[in-house]
Design a protein around this motif. Structure first.
Motif, PDB file in Angstrom:
ATOM      1  N   UNK A  63      24.222  41.253  38.002  1.00 41.09           N
ATOM      2  CA  UNK A  63      25.171  40.187  37.477  1.00 41.09           C
ATOM      3  C   UNK A  63      26.786  40.772  38.073  1.00 41.09           C
ATOM      4  N   UNK A  64      26.681  42.141  37.981  1.00 44.84           N
ATOM      5  CA  UNK A  64      28.064  42.601  38.450  1.00 44.84           C
ATOM      6  C   UNK A  64      28.515  42.409  39.986  1.00 44.84           C
ATOM      7  N   UNK A  65      27.457  41.951  40.760  1.00 44.47           N
ATOM      8  CA  UNK A  65      27.469  41.495  42.072  1.00 44.47           C
ATOM      9  C   UNK A  65      27.679  40.254  42.385  1.00 44.47           C
ATOM     10  N   UNK A  66      27.728  39.449  41.283  1.00 48.03           N
ATOM     11  CA  UNK A  66      27.772  38.037  41.416  1.00 48.03           C
ATOM     12  C   UNK A  66      29.099  37.639  41.794  1.00 48.03           C
ATOM     13  N   UNK A  67      29.902  38.121  42.868  1.00 47.69           N
ATOM     14  CA  UNK A  67      31.278  37.949  43.189  1.00 47.69           C
ATOM     15  C   UNK A  67      31.147  37.083  44.691  1.00 47.69           C
ATOM     16  N   UNK A  68      32.238  36.658  44.836  1.00 49.80           N
ATOM     17  CA  UNK A  68      32.444  36.098  46.346  1.00 49.80           C
ATOM     18  C   UNK A  68      31.940  36.962  47.358  1.00 49.80           C
ATOM     19  N   UNK A  69      32.435  38.044  47.536  1.00 40.73           N
ATOM     20  CA  UNK A  69      32.209  39.343  48.432  1.00 40.73           C
ATOM     21  C   UNK A  69      30.644  39.390  48.679  1.00 40.73           C
ATOM     22  N   UNK A  70      29.953  39.626  47.695  1.00 40.45           N
ATOM     23  CA  UNK A  70      28.503  39.830  47.627  1.00 40.45           C
ATOM     24  C   UNK A  70      27.567  38.686  47.918  1.00 40.45           C
ATOM     25  N   UNK A  71      28.101  37.341  47.531  1.00 41.63           N
ATOM     26  CA  UNK A  71      27.601  36.098  48.083  1.00 41.63           C
ATOM     27  C   UNK A  71      28.041  36.103  49.521  1.00 41.63           C
ATOM     28  N   UNK A  72      28.862  36.332  49.969  1.00 38.39           N
ATOM     29  CA  UNK A  72      28.995  36.454  51.680  1.00 38.39           C
ATOM     30  C   UNK A  72      27.956  37.261  52.013  1.00 38.39           C
ATOM     31  N   UNK A  73      27.921  38.529  51.648  1.00 37.06           N
ATOM     32  CA  UNK A  73      27.112  39.577  52.113  1.00 37.06           C
ATOM     33  C   UNK A  73      25.661  39.255  51.950  1.00 37.06           C
ATOM     34  N   UNK A  74      25.193  38.433  50.917  1.00 35.95           N
ATOM     35  CA  UNK A  74      23.928  37.976  50.641  1.00 35.95           C
ATOM     36  C   UNK A  74      23.523  37.012  51.638  1.00 35.95           C
TER      37      UNK A  74
END
Length: 325
Positions: A63-74
């Motif tokens: 959940x700590x990576x549920x940010x826009x940057x990691x959404x784009x990376x995913x």
């Protein structure tokens, strides 16, 4: 990715009465050392699926990576898995079986997905650059300007922009008459397929030129503009950890952009010569195989948050195995 420097080869200058109806193509690809190449590409393909799949799992799980940057990376990692799956399985099947044929509809479908996913990636990388611009240059307004709705819209928009243009491009290409079936490539790429056409290619040249501008030049200029503002902002920061953190935030994406656009421009934006189709076949491995393989390494080795999340995931898995054992 289209090529703006199309030229008709010797086959294209044949009298049009020599045209033949082509029901399938022959992908000449890489015919020597087939077993060795099959095992090599199989290992690379599995590594691509594992590496990019791991990023998708980690950024979804933590959940700590549920940010826009990691959404784009995913989204980028998922896109890379799909992109590679369009070319490598067919190439490996050809190497293993010795059957180099691909049907007319399958060739058109393969070209569409290559163009569609490649064009989407160009705009997705531009969206990621915009995300980094907001994070570095407008940090106080970042969460408002880059909301979940905006980030989802940017990803969806990247797909939506690419879809109609690639349908048109593929429709124009595969409505042409072809003089022969042999494609000197390991997938149905635009220059290699058009080199078989027995027709006036003016409409195709206009379409390809337009796509070069829209899907390569425009996103690249947007990325350069974003990083120009980012660099100016970073240089104005007081020397210390603030600058290092900002550079660290952008370095992984900038590395991926350099590799991707460098290889695409090397392959598709150089003038075509009689020998360029053969060299493009080898250079195409850069963006279809090497970059999807390198992306997970770039984002994990240079990103503390992803490495930390991976460590927590591995530790949790080990504890689960111990408790069940």
């Amino acid at each position: 990715m289209p090529n703006s420097h199309l030229q008709m080869n010797a086959e294209q200058t044949r009298p049009w009465k020599n045209r033949s109806t082509v029901e399938e193509f022959i992908l000449l690809g890489f015919q020597e050392h087939s077993i060795f190449l099959f095992l090599t590409f199989l290992g690379i393909y599995l590594a691509i699926l594992l590496g990019n799949g791991l990023i998708v799992v980690v950024t979804t799980w933590d959940s700590a990576l549920h940010t826009p940057m990691y959404f784009f990376l995913r989204s980028l990692s998922g896109l890379e898995m799909c992109y590679t799956s369009v070319t490598l399985p067919k190439m490996m099947a050809n190497l293993l079986s010795g059957d180099l044929s691909i049907s007319f509809p399958a060739c058109a479908t393969q070209m569409f997905f290559i163009l569609f996913l490649g064009g989407t990636e160009c705009f997705l990388l531009a969206a990621m650059a915009y995300d980094r611009y907001l994070a570095v240059c407008l940090p106080l307004h970042y969460m408002r300007l880059m909301s979940r709705k905006v980030s989802v819209g940017l990803v969806a928009g990247s797909f939506a922009i690419s879809l109609p243009m690639q349908l048109l491009q593929v429709g124009l290409i595969f409505s042409l008459p072809f003089c022969g079936p042999k494609i000197d490539h390991f997938f149905c790429d635009i220059p290699a397929v058009l080199s078989l056409a027995c027709a006036d290619l003016y409409a195709n040249e206009v379409s390809v030129y337009t796509e070069n501008i829209l899907f390569v030049i425009v996103p690249f200029v947007l990325i350069l503009t974003s990083y120009a503002y980012i660099t100016r902002t970073i240089l104005r920061m007081p020397a210390g950890t603030g600058q290092q953190k900002a550079f660290s935030t952008c370095s992984s994406h900038l590395t991926v952009v350099s590799l991707f656009y460098g290889s695409v421009m090397l392959v598709y934006l150089h003038p075509q010569t009689p020998d360029s189709v053969k060299s493009d076949k080898v250079l195409s491995l850069l963006y279809t195989v090497i970059i999807p393989l390198c992306n997970p390494l770039i984002y994990t080795l240079r990103n503390r948050e992803v490495k930390s999340s991976l460590s927590r995931l591995m530790s949790r898995k080990k504890r689960s195995e111990v408790s069940t054992g």
